[in-house]
Design a protein around this motif. Structure first.
Motif, short mmCIF file in Angstrom:
data_model
loop_
_atom_site.label_atom_id
_atom_site.label_comp_id
_atom_site.label_asym_id
_atom_site.label_seq_id
_atom_site.Cartn_x
_atom_site.Cartn_y
_atom_site.Cartn_z
N GLY A 255 -14.76 19.74 -22.96
CA GLY A 255 -16.02 20.24 -23.48
C GLY A 255 -15.84 21.27 -24.58
O GLY A 255 -16.73 22.09 -24.82
N GLN A 256 -14.69 21.22 -25.26
CA GLN A 256 -14.42 22.16 -26.34
C GLN A 256 -14.07 21.41 -27.62
O GLN A 256 -13.34 20.41 -27.57
CB GLN A 256 -13.27 23.09 -25.98
CG GLN A 256 -13.58 24.03 -24.82
CD GLN A 256 -12.43 24.99 -24.54
OE1 GLN A 256 -11.28 24.70 -24.84
NE2 GLN A 256 -12.75 26.13 -23.96
N VAL A 257 -14.60 21.87 -28.73
CA VAL A 257 -14.28 21.27 -30.03
C VAL A 257 -13.90 22.36 -31.01
O VAL A 257 -14.45 23.46 -30.98
CB VAL A 257 -15.47 20.45 -30.59
CG1 VAL A 257 -15.78 19.25 -29.72
CG2 VAL A 257 -16.72 21.32 -30.76
N LYS A 258 -12.93 22.05 -31.86
CA LYS A 258 -12.49 23.03 -32.86
C LYS A 258 -12.69 22.42 -34.24
O LYS A 258 -12.11 21.38 -34.57
CB LYS A 258 -11.04 23.41 -32.65
CG LYS A 258 -10.60 24.57 -33.56
CD LYS A 258 -9.28 25.18 -33.12
CE LYS A 258 -8.12 24.26 -33.45
NZ LYS A 258 -6.82 24.94 -33.25
N ALA A 259 -13.52 23.05 -35.04
CA ALA A 259 -13.80 22.57 -36.39
C ALA A 259 -12.56 22.74 -37.27
O ALA A 259 -11.74 23.64 -37.05
CB ALA A 259 -14.98 23.33 -36.99
N LEU A 260 -12.44 21.86 -38.24
CA LEU A 260 -11.33 21.97 -39.19
C LEU A 260 -11.40 23.32 -39.90
O LEU A 260 -12.45 23.72 -40.41
CB LEU A 260 -11.40 20.84 -40.22
CG LEU A 260 -11.23 19.41 -39.69
CD1 LEU A 260 -11.44 18.40 -40.81
CD2 LEU A 260 -9.85 19.26 -39.08
N GLY A 261 -10.28 24.03 -39.91
CA GLY A 261 -10.23 25.32 -40.57
C GLY A 261 -10.58 26.49 -39.68
O GLY A 261 -10.45 27.64 -40.08
N LYS A 262 -11.02 26.23 -38.45
CA LYS A 262 -11.36 27.31 -37.52
C LYS A 262 -10.22 27.54 -36.55
O LYS A 262 -9.51 26.61 -36.18
CB LYS A 262 -12.63 26.98 -36.74
CG LYS A 262 -13.92 27.40 -37.45
CD LYS A 262 -15.06 27.51 -36.45
CE LYS A 262 -16.27 28.14 -37.14
NZ LYS A 262 -17.41 28.33 -36.20
N GLU A 263 -10.05 28.78 -36.11
CA GLU A 263 -8.99 29.11 -35.18
C GLU A 263 -9.43 28.96 -33.73
O GLU A 263 -8.62 28.64 -32.87
CB GLU A 263 -8.51 30.55 -35.42
CG GLU A 263 -7.82 30.74 -36.77
CD GLU A 263 -7.27 32.14 -36.92
OE1 GLU A 263 -7.39 32.94 -35.96
OE2 GLU A 263 -6.72 32.45 -38.00
N ARG A 264 -10.71 29.18 -33.45
CA ARG A 264 -11.19 29.15 -32.08
C ARG A 264 -12.07 27.94 -31.83
O ARG A 264 -12.83 27.50 -32.70
CB ARG A 264 -11.97 30.42 -31.75
CG ARG A 264 -11.14 31.70 -31.89
CD ARG A 264 -11.92 32.91 -31.45
NE ARG A 264 -12.27 32.84 -30.03
CZ ARG A 264 -12.97 33.78 -29.40
NH1 ARG A 264 -13.39 34.85 -30.06
NH2 ARG A 264 -13.26 33.65 -28.12
N ALA A 265 -11.99 27.40 -30.63
CA ALA A 265 -12.80 26.25 -30.26
C ALA A 265 -14.17 26.71 -29.77
O ALA A 265 -14.33 27.83 -29.28
CB ALA A 265 -12.10 25.44 -29.17
N ALA A 266 -15.14 25.84 -29.90
CA ALA A 266 -16.49 26.11 -29.42
C ALA A 266 -16.76 25.27 -28.18
O ALA A 266 -16.32 24.12 -28.09
CB ALA A 266 -17.52 25.78 -30.51
#
Length: 446
Positions: A255-266
């Motif tokens: 249930g976690q996704v990390k956008a390209l270029g981001k360090e932390r997952a949402a």
């Protein structure tokens, strides 16, 4: 693992047995089998924290267990185990884990205590479903059974895979399942793997930060975040590139996704419904689709019958398309209806809708509605080709005819045509350009 029989009366953890197609409800139970709290038992009905703290749901009187040691979350496909940063760790079969899905009965080592996860599966009565579910309609027993399964599975958050030939209405069934779920008031986001350039699929799924790659002029939320709280329908999942499948698996599991270029997952809360015309089990055997991803998604596998396998639905669907095309005063000639029922429909429901549209417009001798009826388009010109190529050509011909007729009916206005057909405007414009009905770069409403 026990098995009983019961009717389905409330929201449960439901799955569909891939071998038999039967509906089953899963229930989990925890039992301490070693340690100071040996003998303690409780049902696992919702995400539950195990630990030695006074405020945890399942307390273990064990000094080697942290206050908040591990969280167990029941799902239709297993129990998601997440260690909460405990001092002595959580182990399964001797291996320390941070996060993992336990798919069958297992014993967890929590500090010096052993906690057994047991499973009971209850068979669920699955009579014929309603004649209508959402926008999906059915008269045939084959399709009513599909609606019956979907109506029940929709009540859970179990992932669903819809399998069936191109044009069988899998998108309509996905929308029906969403509309019948507890998430109906939340977004339904659609992502078509076959309609996006492979290099952009990762960005479309998970989003990106500004400057994450060439052309990323601003921040973009991926479809997972757009669907937060609701349902994500991933169409043609069999086209998902192999190298992106581990990322999708991780998102589905955690249930976690990390956008390209981001360090932390949402963190996202999304129910997945997927569809494909491909044989995914064959793709798994051929190494073209990950087995672990398939098993995570195939908690409820629903096979959608081809139109030729549910001929009783043809008159019902044809009459519905007449109403949708706003020609309620039009009646399909009896002779044509008889031939339509007898025809094999390689393009399935999509082809049927196109034939009805052409009948209304009176564009061919087969469909003028004045007694001159012919069978729908024949596959005979393609008989010398391999089945797959012949089918692709037939569907391609149907798509061109459908788009041309649709645009003609709406005066070339792509926006109105897309709304009438239930298609995304960019996708319809792309098809129009492909078939030479629009020029690249032109105003798509012109």
């Amino acid at each position: 693992m026990g098995r009983t029989t019961q009717p389905l009366t409330s929201k449960e953890l439901i799955r569909v047995d891939r071998a038999t197609g039967a509906l089953v409800v899963r229930k989990y139970r925890l039992a301490v089998v070693a340690g100071p709290s040996q003998g303690k038992e409780a049902p696992l009905l919702k995400p539950t924290t195990l630990g030695s703290g006074h405020d945890v749901a399942f307390k273990l009187e064990d000094p080697t267990v942290s206050r908040n040691h591990v969280q167990l979350s029941p799902r239709a496909d297993g129990v998601w185990v997440k260690d909460l940063g405990s001092m002595n760790g959580t182990k399964v079969s001797g291996a320390r884990i941070d996060e993992a899905l336990i798919e069958s009965e297992a014993t967890l080592a929590v500090g010096n205590s052993l906690v057994r996860i047991s499973i009971v599966e209850d068979a669920v009565d699955a009579p014929l479903g309603p004649p209508r579910l959402g926008d999906a309609v059915a008269a045939s027993a084959a399709m009513r059974r599909v609606l019956g399964v979907l109506e029940r599975v929709a009540r859970s958050d179990a992932p669903i895979i819809l399998l069936g030939e191109t044009g069988t209405g899998k998108d309509v069934l996905a929308r029906a399942a969403h509309a019948s779920s507890a998430r109906a008031h939340m977004p339904l986001t659609v992502f078509d793997c076959s309609a996006v350039t492979p290099t952009l699929i990762e960005s479309e799924l998970f989003g990106h930060e500004k400057g994450a790659f060439t052309g990323a002029a601003g921040e973009r939320r991926g479809v997972f975040q757009q669907a937060h709280g609701g349902t994500l329908f991933i169409d043609e999942i069999g086209e998902l590139p192999l190298d992106l499948q581990p990322r999708l698996l991780r998102a589905v599991e955690s249930g976690q996704v990390k956008a390209l270029g981001k360090e932390r997952a949402a963190q996202v809360d999304v129910r997945i419904i997927a569809a494909t015309h491909r044989d995914l089990e064959a793709a798994v055997k051929a190494g073209k689709f990950r087995q672990d991803l398939f098993y995570r998604l195939a908690v409820a596998t629903v096979k959608v019958p081809a139109l030729r396998e549910r001929r009783d639905d043809i008159p019902l669907l044809a009459e519905r398309f007449v109403r949708e095309l706003q020609k309620e005063d039009f009646a399909i000639p009896p002779g044509l209806m008889e031939r339509m029922v007898a025809y094999d429909w390689p393009g399935n429901v999509r082809e049927l809708r196109n034939v009805v549209a052409r009948a209304i417009l009176g564009e061919t001798n087969a469909l003028v509605g004045q007694g001159k009826t012919q069978a729908p388009p024949s596959a005979e010109p393609f008989h010398g080709l391999p089945f797959k190529e012949a089918k692709e050509r037939l569907v391609d011909n149907f798509t061109r005819d459908y788009v041309e007729t649709l645009l003609h009916r709406h005066g070339g206005n792509v926006s109105r045509a897309a709304r009438a057909a239930g298609l995304a405007r960019p996708y319809l414009h792309k098809l129009a350009v492909k078939y030479g009905l629009k020029e690249e770069g032109t105003d798509d409403d012109g």
